[in-house]
Design a protein around this motif. Structure first.
Motif, PDB file in Angstrom:
ATOM      1  N   UNK A 194       0.853  -1.192   0.000  1.00  0.00           N
ATOM      2  CA  UNK A 194       0.000   0.000   0.000  1.00  0.00           C
ATOM      3  C   UNK A 194       0.890   1.243   0.000  1.00  0.00           C
ATOM      4  N   UNK A 195       0.522   2.221  -0.812  1.00  0.00           N
ATOM      5  CA  UNK A 195       1.411   3.382  -0.978  1.00  0.00           C
ATOM      6  C   UNK A 195       0.681   4.671  -0.609  1.00  0.00           C
ATOM      7  N   UNK A 196       1.358   5.531   0.149  1.00  0.00           N
ATOM      8  CA  UNK A 196       0.765   6.818   0.530  1.00  0.00           C
ATOM      9  C   UNK A 196       0.744   7.743  -0.683  1.00  0.00           C
ATOM     10  N   UNK A 197      -0.192   8.697  -0.667  1.00  0.00           N
ATOM     11  CA  UNK A 197      -0.308   9.656  -1.774  1.00  0.00           C
ATOM     12  C   UNK A 197       1.021  10.382  -2.013  1.00  0.00           C
ATOM     13  N   UNK A 198       1.699  10.736  -0.926  1.00  0.00           N
ATOM     14  CA  UNK A 198       2.968  11.484  -1.057  1.00  0.00           C
ATOM     15  C   UNK A 198       4.020  10.635  -1.795  1.00  0.00           C
ATOM     16  N   UNK A 199       4.018   9.335  -1.498  1.00  0.00           N
ATOM     17  CA  UNK A 199       4.993   8.448  -2.147  1.00  0.00           C
ATOM     18  C   UNK A 199       4.675   8.335  -3.643  1.00  0.00           C
ATOM     19  N   UNK A 200       3.383   8.198  -3.934  1.00  0.00           N
ATOM     20  CA  UNK A 200       2.957   8.105  -5.337  1.00  0.00           C
ATOM     21  C   UNK A 200       3.371   9.361  -6.102  1.00  0.00           C
ATOM     22  N   UNK A 201       3.165  10.510  -5.456  1.00  0.00           N
ATOM     23  CA  UNK A 201       3.533  11.770  -6.111  1.00  0.00           C
ATOM     24  C   UNK A 201       5.058  11.838  -6.302  1.00  0.00           C
ATOM     25  N   UNK A 202       5.799  11.383  -5.290  1.00  0.00           N
ATOM     26  CA  UNK A 202       7.271  11.376  -5.410  1.00  0.00           C
ATOM     27  C   UNK A 202       7.682  10.532  -6.622  1.00  0.00           C
ATOM     28  N   UNK A 203       7.086   9.335  -6.724  1.00  0.00           N
ATOM     29  CA  UNK A 203       7.452   8.422  -7.826  1.00  0.00           C
ATOM     30  C   UNK A 203       7.203   9.105  -9.174  1.00  0.00           C
ATOM     31  N   UNK A 204       6.008   9.657  -9.337  1.00  0.00           N
ATOM     32  CA  UNK A 204       5.646  10.235 -10.641  1.00  0.00           C
ATOM     33  C   UNK A 204       6.484  11.475 -10.963  1.00  0.00           C
ATOM     34  N   UNK A 205       6.671  12.317  -9.954  1.00  0.00           N
ATOM     35  CA  UNK A 205       7.430  13.554 -10.197  1.00  0.00           C
ATOM     36  C   UNK A 205       8.875  13.258 -10.575  1.00  0.00           C
ATOM     37  N   UNK A 206       9.411  12.159 -10.027  1.00  0.00           N
ATOM     38  CA  UNK A 206      10.821  11.861 -10.274  1.00  0.00           C
ATOM     39  C   UNK A 206      11.017  10.909 -11.443  1.00  0.00           C
ATOM     40  N   UNK A 207      10.279   9.808 -11.444  1.00  0.00           N
ATOM     41  CA  UNK A 207      10.465   8.797 -12.493  1.00  0.00           C
ATOM     42  C   UNK A 207      10.179   9.391 -13.878  1.00  0.00           C
ATOM     43  N   UNK A 208       9.150  10.177 -13.963  1.00  0.00           N
ATOM     44  CA  UNK A 208       8.722  10.706 -15.261  1.00  0.00           C
ATOM     45  C   UNK A 208       8.861  12.221 -15.350  1.00  0.00           C
ATOM     46  N   UNK A 209       8.468  12.912 -14.267  1.00  0.00           N
ATOM     47  CA  UNK A 209       8.385  14.369 -14.316  1.00  0.00           C
ATOM     48  C   UNK A 209       9.737  15.056 -14.458  1.00  0.00           C
ATOM     49  N   UNK A 210      10.766  14.522 -13.781  1.00  0.00           N
ATOM     50  CA  UNK A 210      12.046  15.242 -13.710  1.00  0.00           C
ATOM     51  C   UNK A 210      12.642  15.495 -15.103  1.00  0.00           C
ATOM     52  N   UNK A 211      12.579  14.490 -15.984  1.00  0.00           N
ATOM     53  CA  UNK A 211      13.201  14.660 -17.306  1.00  0.00           C
ATOM     54  C   UNK A 211      12.377  15.612 -18.183  1.00  0.00           C
ATOM     55  N   UNK A 212      11.059  15.551 -18.040  1.00  0.00           N
ATOM     56  CA  UNK A 212      10.190  16.461 -18.798  1.00  0.00           C
ATOM     57  C   UNK A 212      10.423  17.899 -18.324  1.00  0.00           C
ATOM     58  N   UNK A 213      10.514  18.049 -17.008  1.00  0.00           N
ATOM     59  CA  UNK A 213      10.763  19.377 -16.425  1.00  0.00           C
ATOM     60  C   UNK A 213      12.123  19.916 -16.896  1.00  0.00           C
ATOM     61  N   UNK A 214      13.120  19.028 -16.913  1.00  0.00           N
ATOM     62  CA  UNK A 214      14.456  19.457 -17.378  1.00  0.00           C
ATOM     63  C   UNK A 214      14.404  19.838 -18.854  1.00  0.00           C
ATOM     64  N   UNK A 215      13.591  19.109 -19.633  1.00  0.00           N
ATOM     65  CA  UNK A 215      13.508  19.399 -21.083  1.00  0.00           C
ATOM     66  C   UNK A 215      13.007  20.822 -21.317  1.00  0.00           C
ATOM     67  N   UNK A 216      11.915  21.201 -20.640  1.00  0.00           N
ATOM     68  CA  UNK A 216      11.383  22.549 -20.900  1.00  0.00           C
ATOM     69  C   UNK A 216      12.284  23.623 -20.294  1.00  0.00           C
ATOM     70  N   UNK A 217      12.803  23.338 -19.093  1.00  0.00           N
ATOM     71  CA  UNK A 217      13.651  24.333 -18.430  1.00  0.00           C
ATOM     72  C   UNK A 217      14.918  24.587 -19.259  1.00  0.00           C
ATOM     73  N   UNK A 218      15.564  23.514 -19.684  1.00  0.00           N
ATOM     74  CA  UNK A 218      16.813  23.674 -20.454  1.00  0.00           C
ATOM     75  C   UNK A 218      16.524  24.257 -21.841  1.00  0.00           C
ATOM     76  N   UNK A 219      15.390  23.887 -22.434  1.00  0.00           N
ATOM     77  CA  UNK A 219      15.013  24.480 -23.730  1.00  0.00           C
ATOM     78  C   UNK A 219      14.869  25.987 -23.595  1.00  0.00           C
TER      79      UNK A 219
END
Ligand code: GRG
Length: 295
Positions: free
Chosen positions: A168-193
């Motif tokens: 069972x996973x807490x909402x905060x953990x789920x958000x951490x997973x998504x923000x890092x596993x997927x979000x970090x590279x997308x965020x870096x793409x727009x920021x660096x662009x």
């Protein structure tokens, strides 16, 4: 120009550059063929196109951001290759084709992923050397891309994801997973662009917020497609998250509520650009397109 048209035209440009980057004739053939199998295997090119779109939106010279875009796609491709391995998600299909290790074996798949990750940083360093006036910016972008991909970014998210399977996973953990596993590279793409395109620090801060919400919305919709998408459109075996007892938004909230949460993230991504004029419509439309995502 509509986002869909921009995406297809700009993806073709990225595709041509990636084709040039990893030559078919390079020695030893097997690793380069394996790299090309995944790199040129039908990806949507969301991350590189977002990087180029952000550069364009801030009135930057798009060809200056092409190495950044290609480096990010190489990293994304490596992450998919490794993610599909038996030691990770153990998937047989991606983009409607056998996964790399199913075709070339696990050893070559690990090495092809490693080689793409390494190539990404060679491309970024080369770009820093090619344009003296962009040297500092490319150095800064290199650090951002490395951190976004590393233990406090994508890999961090993947590690917590792996460790959360079947629990069972807490909402905060789920958000951490998504923000890092997927979000970090997308965020870096727009920021660096934006950075390469000459955005101000204030603009970069807003683009960062946009990227965070875009990334979260992207992964929530990805999870929804695993439950409610079509195999023909996603090219992947459906229901794999459930089989692996993965922490996902549909698992925690149900599909309908997950759709609402994705829509809220899209709204917040668009809101992050409230200070921007019509020139940012491309980025707004990119975020809104996630609501209708089918693959
Ligand atoms: C270092 C051994 C080792 C493994 C690394 C970091 C990692 C494994 C995996 C990354 C995690 C991952 C695959 C996240 C999923 C992100 C996601 C939604 C991928 C699908 O992206 P799309 O839809 O794919 O953009 P296409 O096929 O269009 O390129």
């Amino acid at each position: 120009m509509s986002w869909d048209l921009y995406l297809s035209e700009t993806a073709a440009l990225v595709e041509a550059e990636l084709d040039r980057l990893v030559a078919e004739t390079a020695y030893p053939p097997v690793v380069h063929q394996a790299m090309r199998y995944s790199l040129l295997g039908g990806g949507k090119r969301i991350r590189p196109v977002l990087a180029l779109a952000t550069c364009e939106v801030v009135a930057g010279q798009v060809d200056h951001a092409v190495p950044l875009a290609c480096a990010i796609e190489c990293i994304h491709t490596y992450s998919l290759i490794h993610d599909d391995l038996p030691a990770m998600d153990n998937d047989d299909y991606r983009r409607g084709r056998l996964t790399l290790h199913k075709v070339y074996g696990e050893g070559v798949a690990v090495l092809a992923g490693d080689a793409l990750l390494t190539e990404a940083f060679a491309v970024l360093a080369e770009a820093a050397g090619r344009w003296p006036h962009l040297q500092e910016k490319y150095l800064e972008a290199t650090v951002r891309v490395a951190r976004a991909s590393g233990s406090q970014g994508m890999i961090g998210g993947q590690v917590v994801d792996l460790g959360s399977e079947g629990k069972p996973v807490a909402v905060e953990t789920l958000e951490y997973i998504h923000l890092h596993k997927t979000g970090a590279l997308i965020q870096a793409a727009v920021w660096c662009g934006g950075l390469i395109g000459g955005a101000s620090r204030a603009q970069l801060a807003e683009v960062d917020v946009y990227g965070r919400h875009f990334g979260l919305a992207f992964q929530i919709t990805d999870d929804i497609l695993d439950v409610a998408g079509s195999r023909a459109e996603t090219g992947k075996d459906l229901g794999s998250d459930k089989r692996k007892e993965k922490a996902t938004y549909p698992a925690l909230y149900g599909v309908e509520h997950a759709r609402e949460l994705a829509a809220q993230e899209v709204q917040q991504a668009v809101k992050a650009l409230d200070n921007w004029g019509p020139e940012a419509d491309l980025l707004r439309e990119a975020a809104r397109s996630l609501i209708y995502r089918r693959r």
